[in-house]
Write a protein that holds these residues in place. Structure first.
Motif, PDB file in Angstrom:
ATOM      1  N   LYS A  72      -6.423  -0.356  94.787  1.00 51.92           N
ATOM      2  CA  LYS A  72      -7.770  -0.820  94.407  1.00 51.92           C
ATOM      3  C   LYS A  72      -8.689   0.312  95.093  1.00 51.92           C
ATOM      4  CE  LYS A  72     -10.803  -4.800  94.001  1.00 51.92           C
ATOM      5  NZ  LYS A  72     -11.510  -5.658  94.706  1.00 51.92           N
ATOM      6  N   THR A  73      -9.608   0.676  94.344  1.00 55.41           N
ATOM      7  CA  THR A  73     -10.516   1.475  94.985  1.00 55.41           C
ATOM      8  C   THR A  73     -12.169   1.161  94.353  1.00 55.41           C
ATOM      9  OG1 THR A  73     -11.498   3.852  95.099  1.00 55.41           O
ATOM     10  CG2 THR A  73     -10.311   3.343  93.258  1.00 55.41           C
ATOM     11  N   GLY A  74     -12.849   0.491  95.127  1.00 58.96           N
ATOM     12  CA  GLY A  74     -14.085  -0.298  94.659  1.00 58.96           C
ATOM     13  C   GLY A  74     -13.718  -1.484  93.919  1.00 58.96           C
ATOM     14  N   GLU A  75     -14.093  -1.178  92.774  1.00 63.93           N
ATOM     15  CA  GLU A  75     -14.145  -2.441  91.636  1.00 63.93           C
ATOM     16  C   GLU A  75     -12.735  -2.247  90.731  1.00 63.93           C
ATOM     17  OE1 GLU A  75     -14.985  -5.888  92.126  1.00 63.93           O
ATOM     18  OE2 GLU A  75     -16.088  -5.008  93.771  1.00 63.93           O
ATOM     19  N   LYS A  76     -12.292  -0.969  90.807  1.00 64.91           N
ATOM     20  CA  LYS A  76     -11.263  -0.628  89.910  1.00 64.91           C
ATOM     21  C   LYS A  76      -9.816  -0.217  90.490  1.00 64.91           C
ATOM     22  CE  LYS A  76     -14.656   1.795  87.162  1.00 64.91           C
ATOM     23  NZ  LYS A  76     -15.484   3.017  86.584  1.00 64.91           N
ATOM     24  N   MET A 129      -8.523   5.457  86.103  1.00 64.23           N
ATOM     25  CA  MET A 129      -8.920   4.172  86.660  1.00 64.23           C
ATOM     26  C   MET A 129      -9.047   3.315  85.425  1.00 64.23           C
ATOM     27  SD  MET A 129      -9.533   5.157  89.728  1.00 64.23           S
ATOM     28  CE  MET A 129     -10.483   3.920  90.539  1.00 64.23           C
ATOM     29  N   ALA A 130      -8.429   1.870  86.041  1.00 59.19           N
ATOM     30  CA  ALA A 130      -8.564   0.659  85.251  1.00 59.19           C
ATOM     31  C   ALA A 130      -9.580  -0.338  85.667  1.00 59.19           C
ATOM     32  CB  ALA A 130      -7.123   0.157  85.268  1.00 59.19           C
ATOM     33  N   LEU A 131     -10.104  -1.170  84.842  1.00 56.04           N
ATOM     34  CA  LEU A 131     -11.123  -2.195  85.025  1.00 56.04           C
ATOM     35  C   LEU A 131     -10.360  -3.328  85.668  1.00 56.04           C
ATOM     36  CD1 LEU A 131     -13.826  -1.505  82.388  1.00 56.04           C
ATOM     37  CD2 LEU A 131     -13.844  -0.530  84.749  1.00 56.04           C
ATOM     38  N   GLU A 132      -9.231  -3.670  84.858  1.00 54.50           N
ATOM     39  CA  GLU A 132      -8.424  -4.775  85.085  1.00 54.50           C
ATOM     40  C   GLU A 132      -7.294  -4.655  85.695  1.00 54.50           C
ATOM     41  OE1 GLU A 132      -8.269  -7.307  81.587  1.00 54.50           O
ATOM     42  OE2 GLU A 132      -9.761  -6.476  80.738  1.00 54.50           O
ATOM     43  N   ILE A 133      -6.780  -5.542  86.524  1.00 55.00           N
ATOM     44  CA  ILE A 133      -5.695  -5.471  87.548  1.00 55.00           C
ATOM     45  C   ILE A 133      -4.308  -5.330  86.639  1.00 55.00           C
ATOM     46  CG2 ILE A 133      -5.196  -8.032  87.686  1.00 55.00           C
ATOM     47  CD1 ILE A 133      -4.650  -7.413  90.712  1.00 55.00           C
ATOM     48  N   LYS A 134      -4.579  -5.956  85.484  1.00 53.27           N
ATOM     49  CA  LYS A 134      -3.364  -6.084  84.533  1.00 53.27           C
ATOM     50  C   LYS A 134      -3.180  -4.505  84.005  1.00 53.27           C
ATOM     51  CE  LYS A 134      -5.616  -7.490  80.471  1.00 53.27           C
ATOM     52  NZ  LYS A 134      -5.702  -8.531  79.280  1.00 53.27           N
ATOM     53  N   GLU A 135      -3.969  -3.754  84.105  1.00 55.81           N
ATOM     54  CA  GLU A 135      -3.932  -2.220  83.643  1.00 55.81           C
ATOM     55  C   GLU A 135      -3.343  -1.355  84.691  1.00 55.81           C
ATOM     56  OE1 GLU A 135      -7.470  -1.497  81.754  1.00 55.81           O
ATOM     57  OE2 GLU A 135      -7.163  -2.895  79.999  1.00 55.81           O
ATOM     58  N   ALA A 136      -3.336  -1.877  86.005  1.00 53.10           N
ATOM     59  CA  ALA A 136      -3.154  -0.768  87.098  1.00 53.10           C
ATOM     60  C   ALA A 136      -1.529  -0.666  87.233  1.00 53.10           C
ATOM     61  CB  ALA A 136      -3.304  -1.771  88.320  1.00 53.10           C
ATOM     62  N   SER A 137      -1.414   0.619  87.454  1.00 57.69           N
ATOM     63  CA  SER A 137       0.149   1.293  87.929  1.00 57.69           C
ATOM     64  C   SER A 137       0.532   0.338  89.244  1.00 57.69           C
ATOM     65  CB  SER A 137      -0.164   2.666  88.314  1.00 57.69           C
ATOM     66  OG  SER A 137      -0.512   3.439  87.401  1.00 57.69           O
TER      67      SER A 137
END
Length: 62
Positions: free
Chosen positions: A8-12, A24-32
């Protein structure tokens, strides 16, 4: 239950784009997600801003 780690970096959140680039993803479900803290930390140092966080996420499999 499985524990994975995300960056997590900032809000992304760091994610992998379709072409394999890091984005960069806006939602946690899209994160690697990474299977180890060490792997997430390595990617964070290579691609994230200083001050990023490694977040542990528990996934329920059922």
């Amino acid at each position: 239950m499985t524990t994975v780690y995300i960056v997590k970096t900032g809000e992304k959140f760091l994610c992998t784009a379709e072409d394999g680039d890091i984005g960069m993803a806006l939602e946690i479900k899209e994160a690697s997600s990474f299977l180890s803290y060490e792997e997430a930390d390595k990617v964070a140092h290579e691609h994230a801003d200083p001050g990023c966080e490694i977040v542990a996420v528990n996934i329920m499999r059922g």
